[in-house]
Design a protein around this motif. Structure first.
Motif, PDB file in Angstrom:
ATOM      1  N   ASP B  55      -4.221  16.544  -4.730  1.00 33.03           N
ATOM      2  CA  ASP B  55      -3.967  15.197  -4.231  1.00 33.03           C
ATOM      3  C   ASP B  55      -2.513  14.811  -4.495  1.00 33.03           C
ATOM      4  OD1 ASP B  55      -5.063  12.812  -3.048  1.00 33.03           O
ATOM      5  OD2 ASP B  55      -4.843  11.850  -5.000  1.00 33.03           O
ATOM      6  N   SER B  56      -1.841  14.293  -3.473  1.00 27.78           N
ATOM      7  CA  SER B  56      -0.421  13.932  -3.616  1.00 27.78           C
ATOM      8  C   SER B  56      -0.217  12.428  -3.629  1.00 27.78           C
ATOM      9  CB  SER B  56       0.386  14.512  -2.451  1.00 27.78           C
ATOM     10  OG  SER B  56       0.319  15.907  -2.446  1.00 27.78           O
ATOM     11  N   HIS B  57       0.667  11.977  -4.498  1.00 24.49           N
ATOM     12  CA  HIS B  57       1.108  10.581  -4.498  1.00 24.49           C
ATOM     13  C   HIS B  57       2.611  10.561  -4.259  1.00 24.49           C
ATOM     14  CE1 HIS B  57      -2.289   8.022  -6.188  1.00 24.49           C
ATOM     15  NE2 HIS B  57      -2.800   9.145  -5.757  1.00 24.49           N
ATOM     16  N   VAL B  58       2.999   9.932  -3.164  1.00 25.14           N
ATOM     17  CA  VAL B  58       4.392   9.957  -2.735  1.00 25.14           C
ATOM     18  C   VAL B  58       4.977   8.555  -2.838  1.00 25.14           C
ATOM     19  CG1 VAL B  58       5.939  10.529  -0.819  1.00 25.14           C
ATOM     20  CG2 VAL B  58       3.805  11.798  -1.098  1.00 25.14           C
ATOM     21  N   GLU B  59       6.178   8.478  -3.392  1.00 26.19           N
ATOM     22  CA  GLU B  59       6.850   7.184  -3.508  1.00 26.19           C
ATOM     23  C   GLU B  59       7.050   6.565  -2.130  1.00 26.19           C
ATOM     24  OE1 GLU B  59      10.572   7.211  -5.572  1.00 26.19           O
ATOM     25  OE2 GLU B  59      10.630   5.031  -5.620  1.00 26.19           O
ATOM     26  N   GLY B  60       6.768   5.268  -2.034  1.00 29.50           N
ATOM     27  CA  GLY B  60       6.954   4.568  -0.771  1.00 29.50           C
ATOM     28  C   GLY B  60       5.729   4.634   0.118  1.00 29.50           C
ATOM     29  N   VAL B  61       4.862   5.622  -0.141  1.00 31.09           N
ATOM     30  CA  VAL B  61       3.629   5.739   0.629  1.00 31.09           C
ATOM     31  C   VAL B  61       2.436   5.343  -0.254  1.00 31.09           C
ATOM     32  CG1 VAL B  61       2.135   7.276   1.968  1.00 31.09           C
ATOM     33  CG2 VAL B  61       4.622   7.609   1.988  1.00 31.09           C
ATOM     34  N   HIS B  62       2.337   5.982  -1.420  1.00 25.84           N
ATOM     35  CA  HIS B  62       1.216   5.715  -2.319  1.00 25.84           C
ATOM     36  C   HIS B  62       1.588   4.808  -3.489  1.00 25.84           C
ATOM     37  CE1 HIS B  62       0.380   9.603  -0.352  1.00 25.84           C
ATOM     38  NE2 HIS B  62      -0.830   9.124  -0.246  1.00 25.84           N
ATOM     39  N   PHE B  63       2.849   4.691  -3.756  1.00 26.60           N
ATOM     40  CA  PHE B  63       3.262   3.760  -4.816  1.00 26.60           C
ATOM     41  C   PHE B  63       4.690   3.276  -4.562  1.00 26.60           C
ATOM     42  CE2 PHE B  63       4.614   7.916  -6.349  1.00 26.60           C
ATOM     43  CZ  PHE B  63       5.879   7.674  -6.850  1.00 26.60           C
ATOM     44  N   LYS B  64       4.967   2.100  -5.147  1.00 32.54           N
ATOM     45  CA  LYS B  64       6.322   1.537  -5.084  1.00 32.54           C
ATOM     46  C   LYS B  64       6.754   1.209  -6.505  1.00 32.54           C
ATOM     47  CE  LYS B  64       6.650  -0.522  -0.504  1.00 32.54           C
ATOM     48  NZ  LYS B  64       5.326  -0.631   0.126  1.00 32.54           N
ATOM     49  N   ARG B  65       7.987   1.565  -6.835  1.00 34.45           N
ATOM     50  CA  ARG B  65       8.486   1.314  -8.186  1.00 34.45           C
ATOM     51  C   ARG B  65       8.420  -0.162  -8.557  1.00 34.45           C
ATOM     52  NH1 ARG B  65      13.639   5.268  -9.308  1.00 34.45           N
ATOM     53  NH2 ARG B  65      13.073   6.810  -7.750  1.00 34.45           N
ATOM     54  N   ALA B  66       8.571  -1.040  -7.559  1.00 33.81           N
ATOM     55  CA  ALA B  66       8.600  -2.469  -7.861  1.00 33.81           C
ATOM     56  C   ALA B  66       7.243  -2.967  -8.339  1.00 33.81           C
ATOM     57  CB  ALA B  66       9.023  -3.243  -6.613  1.00 33.81           C
ATOM     58  N   LEU B  67       6.175  -2.231  -8.025  1.00 32.68           N
ATOM     59  CA  LEU B  67       4.830  -2.736  -8.315  1.00 32.68           C
ATOM     60  C   LEU B  67       4.159  -2.064  -9.506  1.00 32.68           C
ATOM     61  CD1 LEU B  67       3.432  -3.066  -4.685  1.00 32.68           C
ATOM     62  CD2 LEU B  67       4.613  -4.778  -6.069  1.00 32.68           C
ATOM     63  N   MET B  68       4.717  -0.969  -9.979  1.00 35.69           N
ATOM     64  CA  MET B  68       4.117  -0.319 -11.142  1.00 35.69           C
ATOM     65  C   MET B  68       5.165   0.520 -11.871  1.00 35.69           C
ATOM     66  SD  MET B  68       1.767   2.696  -9.446  1.00 35.69           S
ATOM     67  CE  MET B  68       0.803   1.583  -8.435  1.00 35.69           C
ATOM     68  N   SER B  69       4.899   0.787 -13.133  1.00 37.07           N
ATOM     69  CA  SER B  69       5.812   1.606 -13.929  1.00 37.07           C
ATOM     70  C   SER B  69       5.585   3.083 -13.617  1.00 37.07           C
ATOM     71  CB  SER B  69       5.553   1.361 -15.408  1.00 37.07           C
ATOM     72  OG  SER B  69       4.295   1.915 -15.761  1.00 37.07           O
ATOM     73  N   PHE B  70       6.511   3.929 -14.025  1.00 35.25           N
ATOM     74  CA  PHE B  70       6.309   5.363 -13.838  1.00 35.25           C
ATOM     75  C   PHE B  70       5.116   5.861 -14.651  1.00 35.25           C
ATOM     76  CE2 PHE B  70      10.451   5.433 -11.818  1.00 35.25           C
ATOM     77  CZ  PHE B  70      10.179   6.305 -10.782  1.00 35.25           C
ATOM     78  N   SER B  71       4.877   5.219 -15.771  1.00 41.57           N
ATOM     79  CA  SER B  71       3.699   5.576 -16.560  1.00 41.57           C
ATOM     80  C   SER B  71       2.417   5.298 -15.759  1.00 41.57           C
ATOM     81  CB  SER B  71       3.729   4.782 -17.870  1.00 41.57           C
ATOM     82  OG  SER B  71       2.492   4.830 -18.496  1.00 41.57           O
ATOM     83  N   ASP B  72       2.406   4.158 -15.057  1.00 45.96           N
ATOM     84  CA  ASP B  72       1.258   3.855 -14.179  1.00 45.96           C
ATOM     85  C   ASP B  72       1.119   4.916 -13.081  1.00 45.96           C
ATOM     86  OD1 ASP B  72       0.685   1.483 -15.542  1.00 45.96           O
ATOM     87  OD2 ASP B  72       1.975   0.284 -14.237  1.00 45.96           O
ATOM     88  N   VAL B  73       2.240   5.325 -12.509  1.00 46.17           N
ATOM     89  CA  VAL B  73       2.197   6.331 -11.436  1.00 46.17           C
ATOM     90  C   VAL B  73       1.531   7.609 -11.952  1.00 46.17           C
ATOM     91  CG1 VAL B  73       3.603   7.828  -9.945  1.00 46.17           C
ATOM     92  CG2 VAL B  73       4.243   5.422 -10.257  1.00 46.17           C
ATOM     93  N   GLY B  74       1.906   8.028 -13.158  1.00 49.45           N
ATOM     94  CA  GLY B  74       1.312   9.232 -13.747  1.00 49.45           C
ATOM     95  C   GLY B  74      -0.173   9.054 -14.011  1.00 49.45           C
ATOM     96  N   PHE B  75      -0.523   7.910 -14.587  1.00 51.17           N
ATOM     97  CA  PHE B  75      -1.920   7.645 -14.954  1.00 51.17           C
ATOM     98  C   PHE B  75      -2.796   7.575 -13.704  1.00 51.17           C
ATOM     99  CE2 PHE B  75      -5.536   5.055 -16.131  1.00 51.17           C
ATOM    100  CZ  PHE B  75      -5.822   5.455 -17.431  1.00 51.17           C
ATOM    101  N   ARG B  76      -2.290   6.889 -12.704  1.00 48.70           N
ATOM    102  CA  ARG B  76      -3.044   6.611 -11.486  1.00 48.70           C
ATOM    103  C   ARG B  76      -3.233   7.870 -10.645  1.00 48.70           C
ATOM    104  NH1 ARG B  76      -1.250   4.222  -6.465  1.00 48.70           N
ATOM    105  NH2 ARG B  76      -2.697   2.590  -5.802  1.00 48.70           N
TER     106      ARG B  76
END
Lengths: 328, 328
Positions: B55-76
């Motif tokens: 499963d891939s999470h791509v910046e701008g598609v699945h997450f935005k830096r303005a809405l979550m921390s990088f730690s959240d990106v990893g966890f999520r």
């Protein structure tokens, strides 16, 4: 007011991977006999030892559209990932493919990429059994390959007195890339043209040496696939095995084919340099006792006490050795 | 001369995946009992059935830096991948992480991302055992998770007369995202503030319901994790099982918590819409006979003869149903 520029703190790839390993911690050694730091990870499920690896090919970093077709991208990225399983002496089971694609990628381009994967999967008897499509700004293919093995062939078993073995050609892929970027519009003889074609083919369509990898298992003391370059990958064995890898330039030159000689000469480049430092041929580099050498392996040096990699030149002098390259 | 504009030929995601499946062919059904088209693939190695997903999470598609921390990106991203293994009723073994990162990503940001992965890995008892770092123009995380199972719980076993079960909350993540994008600078009561915080937490830190997935195994006739939205994922079960999934709006509203009500109201949005169409909560949707219902499951509808998904509104009328969303 001028915008303030903060310098970006970026460690080397090596330091970053070391730190990442620390953050993630060391998993249970029984369940995960081999974690971060080898060609692939090994994980135990029931009685099976699974060999597991993931590898990304990103447009502009690992491939350029101008230099290969999308079918080549699929074929090449698939072989690169499977090669890591093969270098462990394992048999492959299957692969997952995560493709990231921009809106501008056409159906035709996407399906060509998948056709390249399918072709490689068939050749390697390693079916693609699942995957993921995601939108992104650039094309990338992340291939995850799974295999199994009784006893994985690792990087850390090289012993002083072992021979160093090479299976498959090195330098062709780098020469092919150099040809494409420097010479493709120049006239060449028919012989040179054919040699260049084979180098370009090595660059665009490398082959994971799965059978050779399995043949090494039980015979070699260590193995790695040559993706970063012969010297760089010899360095990985040297480091993990705490030995010195002494590579003979004469042995490399002796076993090097006519294709590499012709193309290097036409490009005004050193064939030895291509062979020592060119990556992405996916040849297998291994170490082992003389009596255990498989037929397909050629001796290119020996394992000595010490650290690092030395290249002994044709006059018997130890040549200094450039380091491997880093992606970032 | 004006540059000629060629229209880009892009099929729907569904059509593309179908075509990709055709190009790749169907692997041997004994070795690969489940290929493309379920939450994860199933592959047989020795006596083990392995469950395998990427499963891939791509910046701008699945997450935005303005809405979550990088730690959240990893966890999520980690929970999202592992959730697919859990929805098959499997136990997880470990994960591989392929991170693509631009030159501008700092050490601090990269390590925060990995810390989020490590936190999730610990919670889920699913160690990261290997991975890949690659340079790219945008940040992306591709997580591959591996598990094992005696008998995988698939999407295709729903039977007419089964109950439809939901385990875990739906709609919170979508409400959290809506709150972050629309309301974060507005004043709110303490109660609303706390409710919004929990919705935002559901969005940033979703949890894969591994234990619930294992509890469903042997009881449910089909299961899926709710990543695209309740209706869309019910549609996947309906399609693969050749049944109609009839979801009761009243049942959804009844079991919906105070948090979703408060936040939806403050946003002027429908809580039911969030619950039916909001994705990425990673709740589990399953079907099964009444006598087999696990304690944690709530009944939200029933399986009927027919096709597709219908939502029965609070007046007993069948409401029309919007389709699921496509990533591209």
């Amino acid at each position: 007011l001028p915008r303030q520029i903060t310098p970006i703190k970026r460690s080397s790839e090596f330091a970053r991977i070391a730190r990442i390993g620390k953050i993630l911690g060391v998993p249970n050694a029984h369940t995960v006999p081999v974690g971060i730091g080898d060609d692939a990870a090994v994980v135990r499920v029931g009685k099976e030892q699974l060999v597991w690896t993931t590898d990304s090919h990103v447009e502009g970093v690992h491939f350029k559209r101008a230099l290969m077709s999308f079918s080549d991208v699929g074929f090449r990225s698939f072989n690169a990932a499977v090669s890591d399983v093969g270098a462990m002496g394992a048999s492959v089971v299957g692969a997952l493919s995560a493709i990231a694609l921009p809106r501008t990628l056409t159906d035709k381009e996407l399906f060509q990429l998948v056709e390249g994967q399918a072709e490689a999967a068939k050749e390697l008897d390693c079916p693609v059994i699942g995957g993921n499509l995601a939108r992104a700004r650039e094309v990338s293919v992340t291939t995850t390959a799974l295999g199994y093995v009784k006893k994985p062939l690792l990087r850390d078993g090289a012993r002083v007195g072992d021979e160093i073995w090479l299976i498959g050609a090195v330098g062709l892929s780098a020469a092919g890339l150099a040809w494409l970027t420097k010479r493709k519009r120049m006239r060449s003889s028919a012989a040179l043209g054919r040699a260049a074609e084979r180098c370009v083919e090595a660059f665009r369509r490398p082959r994971a040496l799965l059978m050779a990898g399995r043949a090494l298992n039980g015979r070699a003391t260590s193995a790695i696939d040559v993706s970063d370059g012969l010297v760089a990958d010899a360095g990985h064995i040297a480091e993990r095995s705490a030995v010195r890898m002494s590579i003979s330039a004469a042995a490399i030159l002796e076993q090097q084919g006519e294709d590499l000689s012709l193309v290097s000469k036409a490009l005004g480049r050193s064939a030895l340099d291509f062979a020592l430092y060119g990556g992405e041929d996916y040849a297998l580099l291994a170490t082992g006792a003389r009596r255990n050498r498989p037929q397909s392996a050629r001796v290119i040096g020996c394992v000595e006490p010490g650290r690092g990699v030395v290249v002994v030149d044709t006059h018997g002098r130890r040549a200094s050795v450039r380091g491997g390259f880093e992606h970032f």
